[in-house]
Design a protein around this motif. Structure first.
Motif, short mmCIF file in Angstrom:
data_model
loop_
_atom_site.label_atom_id
_atom_site.label_comp_id
_atom_site.label_asym_id
_atom_site.label_seq_id
_atom_site.Cartn_x
_atom_site.Cartn_y
_atom_site.Cartn_z
N VAL A 11 -4.78 10.00 14.88
CA VAL A 11 -4.22 8.93 15.70
C VAL A 11 -2.71 9.11 15.71
O VAL A 11 -2.07 9.12 14.67
N SER A 12 -2.16 9.27 16.92
CA SER A 12 -0.72 9.46 17.03
C SER A 12 -0.22 8.89 18.35
O SER A 12 -1.00 8.57 19.25
N GLN A 13 1.08 8.80 18.46
CA GLN A 13 1.71 8.27 19.67
C GLN A 13 1.50 9.23 20.83
O GLN A 13 1.60 10.44 20.67
N ALA A 14 1.19 8.66 22.01
CA ALA A 14 0.96 9.48 23.19
C ALA A 14 1.35 8.72 24.45
O ALA A 14 1.31 7.50 24.49
N GLU A 15 1.72 9.47 25.47
CA GLU A 15 1.99 8.91 26.79
C GLU A 15 0.67 8.86 27.55
O GLU A 15 -0.03 9.87 27.64
N VAL A 16 0.32 7.69 28.09
CA VAL A 16 -0.91 7.53 28.85
C VAL A 16 -0.58 6.82 30.17
O VAL A 16 0.49 6.24 30.32
N LEU A 17 -1.52 6.86 31.09
CA LEU A 17 -1.41 6.11 32.34
C LEU A 17 -2.50 5.05 32.32
O LEU A 17 -3.69 5.36 32.39
N GLU A 18 -2.09 3.80 32.18
CA GLU A 18 -3.03 2.68 32.23
C GLU A 18 -3.26 2.36 33.70
O GLU A 18 -2.34 2.42 34.51
N GLU A 19 -4.49 2.03 34.07
CA GLU A 19 -4.81 1.74 35.46
C GLU A 19 -5.07 0.25 35.65
O GLU A 19 -5.84 -0.35 34.90
N ILE A 20 -4.42 -0.32 36.66
CA ILE A 20 -4.61 -1.73 37.02
C ILE A 20 -5.18 -1.77 38.43
O ILE A 20 -4.60 -1.20 39.36
N GLY A 21 -6.32 -2.42 38.59
CA GLY A 21 -6.93 -2.55 39.91
C GLY A 21 -6.28 -3.68 40.69
O GLY A 21 -6.13 -4.79 40.17
N VAL A 22 -5.87 -3.38 41.92
CA VAL A 22 -5.25 -4.37 42.80
C VAL A 22 -5.95 -4.23 44.15
O VAL A 22 -5.65 -3.34 44.92
N GLY A 23 -6.91 -5.11 44.41
CA GLY A 23 -7.70 -4.98 45.64
C GLY A 23 -8.42 -3.65 45.63
O GLY A 23 -9.12 -3.31 44.68
#
Length: 76
Positions: A11-23
């Motif tokens: 387990v370590s720090q990482a850059e991720v892309l979180e996805e948010i649904g908008v319509g």
């Protein structure tokens, strides 16, 4: 830190892309989180969650600066 899901120790720090649904759109939000390299479980801080809440509010109030980065097609 051990992963609470797979009990792995990667387990370590990482850059991720979180996805948010908008319509019918998906907004990808870059975040730095703790990530299990074994199973992919993500660990969010309070600051991460607050940032996502602010992004949702900005999108809802049309204050967010969004760039189109592609198109997704779906088979009928």
């Amino acid at each position: 830190m051990k992963c609470i899901i797979c009990h792995g120790e990667e387990v370590s720090q990482a850059e991720v892309l979180e996805e948010i649904g908008v319509g019918s759109y998906i907004v990808r939000v870059p975040l730095t989180v703790m990530l299990c390299r074994s199973c992919g479980e993500r660990y969010y801080t309070r600051a991460n969650m607050r940032h996502l809440e602010c992004v949702r509010e900005d999108i809802a109030n049309k204050r967010a600066r969004l760039d189109e980065v592609g198109r997704v097609l779906q088979l009928r």
